[in-house]
Each structure stands twice: as C-alpha cells, then as structure tokens.
Enzyme design. Structure first.
Site, PDB file in Angstrom:
ATOM      1  N   ASN A  38       0.878  -1.172   0.000  1.00 13.07           N
ATOM      2  CA  ASN A  38       0.000   0.000   0.000  1.00 13.07           C
ATOM      3  C   ASN A  38       0.919   1.226   0.000  1.00 13.07           C
ATOM      4  O   ASN A  38       1.483   1.569   1.025  1.00 13.07           O
ATOM      5  CB  ASN A  38      -0.881  -0.037   1.260  1.00 13.07           C
ATOM      6  N   LYS A  40       0.256   4.306  -0.347  1.00 11.72           N
ATOM      7  CA  LYS A  40      -0.342   5.529   0.225  1.00 11.72           C
ATOM      8  C   LYS A  40      -0.041   6.736  -0.680  1.00 11.72           C
ATOM      9  O   LYS A  40      -0.076   6.600  -1.887  1.00 11.72           O
ATOM     10  CB  LYS A  40       0.142   5.711   1.665  1.00 11.72           C
ATOM     11  N   HIS A 124      -9.667   1.391   4.334  1.00  8.07           N
ATOM     12  CA  HIS A 124      -8.411   1.525   5.091  1.00  8.07           C
ATOM     13  C   HIS A 124      -8.643   2.436   6.297  1.00  8.07           C
ATOM     14  O   HIS A 124      -9.429   3.380   6.223  1.00  8.07           O
ATOM     15  CB  HIS A 124      -7.306   2.086   4.190  1.00  8.07           C
ATOM     16  N   GLU A 126      -6.986   4.779   7.556  1.00 10.43           N
ATOM     17  CA  GLU A 126      -6.738   6.213   7.322  1.00 10.43           C
ATOM     18  C   GLU A 126      -7.938   6.839   6.624  1.00 10.43           C
ATOM     19  O   GLU A 126      -8.296   7.996   6.870  1.00 10.43           O
ATOM     20  CB  GLU A 126      -5.438   6.391   6.506  1.00 10.43           C
ATOM     21  N   GLU A 196      -6.010  -5.034  10.023  1.00 14.16           N
ATOM     22  CA  GLU A 196      -4.980  -4.047  10.335  1.00 14.16           C
ATOM     23  C   GLU A 196      -5.324  -3.352  11.651  1.00 14.16           C
ATOM     24  O   GLU A 196      -6.125  -2.401  11.653  1.00 14.16           O
ATOM     25  CB  GLU A 196      -4.896  -2.996   9.223  1.00 14.16           C
ATOM     26  N   GLY A 202       1.871   2.111  10.834  1.00 10.61           N
ATOM     27  CA  GLY A 202       2.836   3.204  10.754  1.00 10.61           C
ATOM     28  C   GLY A 202       3.464   3.561  12.093  1.00 10.61           C
ATOM     29  O   GLY A 202       4.104   4.602  12.235  1.00 10.61           O
ATOM     30  N   SER A 242       2.795  -2.310  10.404  1.00  9.03           N
ATOM     31  CA  SER A 242       4.228  -2.431  10.705  1.00  9.03           C
ATOM     32  C   SER A 242       4.794  -3.811  10.382  1.00  9.03           C
ATOM     33  O   SER A 242       5.631  -4.333  11.119  1.00  9.03           O
ATOM     34  CB  SER A 242       4.507  -2.050  12.165  1.00  9.03           C
TER      35      SER A 242
HETATM   36  P1  PGA Z   1       2.484   0.151   7.678  1.00  5.88           P
HETATM   37  O1  PGA Z   1       1.068   0.403   6.938  1.00  5.88           O
HETATM   38  O2  PGA Z   1       3.041  -1.119   7.137  1.00  5.88           O
HETATM   39  O3  PGA Z   1       3.317   1.343   7.323  1.00  5.88           O
HETATM   40  O4  PGA Z   1       2.190   0.056   9.135  1.00  5.88           O
HETATM   41  C1  PGA Z   1       0.181  -0.648   6.698  1.00  5.88           C
HETATM   42  C2  PGA Z   1      -1.073  -0.097   6.051  1.00  5.88           C
HETATM   43  O5  PGA Z   1      -1.489   1.009   6.406  1.00  5.88           O
HETATM   44  O6  PGA Z   1      -1.684  -0.746   5.167  1.00  5.88           O
END
Ligand code: PGA
Length: 280
Positions: A38, A40, A124, A126, A196, A202, A242
């Site tokens: 992903n 982003k 997601h 976010e 997730e 993140g 992560s």
């Molecule tokens: P990350 O993000 O691996 O940076 O924690 C995962 C995601 O948001 O899909």
C-alpha cells in the site's frame, strides 16, 4: 431447447474456472499468499515505474506468492504498463461507489479498470479516520468493486482504546459483517480481507503473531457463519500494521495469516521482496 442448453452450458463453462482447481484452491492450506504494497501518498509516475522494475527484477524466485502494488491514482496507468510481462498486479487505494457523476475528487471502478488495475483497497483505517469512511460506505464500495470486476481488499481493525477495552473481536466482527452485507457467496469468494490493528499502522509496533492469529481465526470463523466452510477456507486474510522483513516470517507462518498489506516497508524493493520471500 437443446441448442440453448448446450450454449448456456458452454457459456457458463467459459466464464468459470474448472471445478476441480476451484475446489483445490479452497482446500485447507492451499491459499496462495498475497503480499500487497500500500504505497499511500508516495511515488510519482517515474518512481512507481522504477520501483516496479526493481521488484520485478528481484522476484525471480517468488512464483509461489502473489505480488500486488497499490500506487496513488496518478501512477496507476504507468504502473499497469510497467508490470506487463511480470507477476506483479496493480490495485487502487479507494474508489467511489457510483460509476460516474458530480463527485469532485473521486474516481470510479470503471476509471480504475481503465488504467489496467485489478484490485482495490477499501475501508483503510486512514480512510475511515480522516475521510469519513463508514461501514456503510465500505459495503457500498465493496458491492461496486465486485460488480465492476475489481478484487476488493477490505480493511478492518480496532483502535488501541478498543483493544484495551477488550472489544477487538466485537469491532472487527461488526466491520466485517457490515462489509459483507448483501454480498452473495459467489462474490464473497472473490474478496480479500486485511486485518490491520489501527495502533500498529505506521507506528513500528506490530501485533504479535499470536494476537494477529487469534483475530484472523475469529474472522475466518465469522466468514464461515456468514457463508460456509469452503468460503471461509478459501478466504485470504492479510495482516497489516508495521509488517517488516524482520517480523514477516513469524506473522506469515501463522495458520490463518495469508499475506500482508504493507505500507512503509513496501516503498523499497529490498524490504518488499524480503517480506514476500518470508511468505514462501
Ligand atoms: P504500515 O502500513 O506497514 O506502514 O504500518 C500498513 C497499512 O497502512 O496498510
């Protein structure tokens, strides 16, 4: 009538994969791992092209896993061109549930298909926390993606307060149930779920393999109760939050973890490939 029957049989045989491989791919342990990046709001067109080239060059031994990258909309078409002749697939990070209309800033399944992309991330965290995504819009988007022939990667996950309040499975079950509301069994088999935990995204703090496995098993049991055992056994449930080269193996070897949705570590070919290799 005879001709019509033969014709409709041939027609349906054309559209569906043969029965045996279908049953096999749904058998326990036969889920091919999906390693999804992903990206982003990172990577301009040229950067996306270079990263795909680098991933493709290093993926010679990775035929045993499925690789997916999800660039920003502006790089979708270039990414789809760059992936030609490779095993890498391309997906978008969101879509609108309508096919077209006065929806400034949004893009539809039809436009995503037009770029050559085949997958779409939906719901997601976010998107849920910054842009008013609700379980209802996740459901609408999932239906639209399926109707449009895109594979939805449906994200669910609890916040830290919800985990601390022992509400993880409640929250994740509600999100999953609502996402699949009104979706037929046949369509459900085309979906991917990504668990997730919001507190792990993140933050550098991943769920332990045991914590993740517990939720994944719970999601699979829920899918079984919504549909049946064969849908549940065939459903790919990715872990995200992560995931890095040094924790990927311990997560990806859990019985119900069928891949990863990777943010930060998917932005460099080396770390993305190392995670994918851990999934072999
Ligand atoms: P990350 O993000 O691996 O940076 O924690 C995962 C995601 O948001 O899909």
């Amino acid at each position: 009538l005879f001709c019509w029957t033969i014709q409709s049989f041939l027609h349906s045989a054309e559209k569906k994969p043969p029965l045996l491989p279908r049953l096999f791919s749904h058998a326990r342990g036969m889920r091919k791992k999906l390693i999804a990046g992903n990206w982003k709001m990172f990577k301009k067109i040229g950067e996306a092209q270079s990263l795909i080239k680098e991933i493709a060059q290093g993926a010679g031994d990775l035929g045993g896993v499925e690789l997916l990258v999800c660039p920003p909309y502006t790089a979708l078409n270039a990414a789809s061109e760059a992936r030609k002749g490779t095993q890498i697939k391309v997906g978008a990070q969101d879509l609108h549930w309508e096919e077209q209309g006065a929806f400034t800033g949004k893009i539809s399944w039809d436009m995503i298909r037009d770029t050559g992309a085949e997958y779409v991330i939906i719901g997601h965290s976010e998107q849920r926390s910054y842009f008013h995504e609700t379980d209802d819009t996740v459901n609408k988007k999932t239906k639209t993606a399926l109707k449009g022939g895109l594979v939805p990667v449906i994200c669910v996950g609890e916040t830290l307060a919800e985990r601390d309040g022992n509400r993880t499975m409640d929250v994740v079950s509600t999100q999953t149930k609502k996402a699949f509301e009104g979706i037929t069994k046949e369509d459900a088999t085309k979906c991917v779920i990504a668990y997730e935990p919001v507190w792990a995204i993140g933050t550098g703090r991943n769920a332990t393999p045991e914590q993740a496995q517990e939720v994944h098993a719970g999601i699979r049991a829920l899918i079984q109760s919504l549909y049946d055992a064969s849908v549940a056994e065939g459903m790919r449930i990715l872990y995200g939050g992560s995931m890095k080269p040094d924790n990927a193996k311990s997560l990806l070897t859990q019985k119900d973890i069928d891949g990863g949705l990777i943010g930060g570590a998917s932005l460099k070919a080396d770390s993305f490939l190392a995670i994918a290799r851990a999934g072999l």
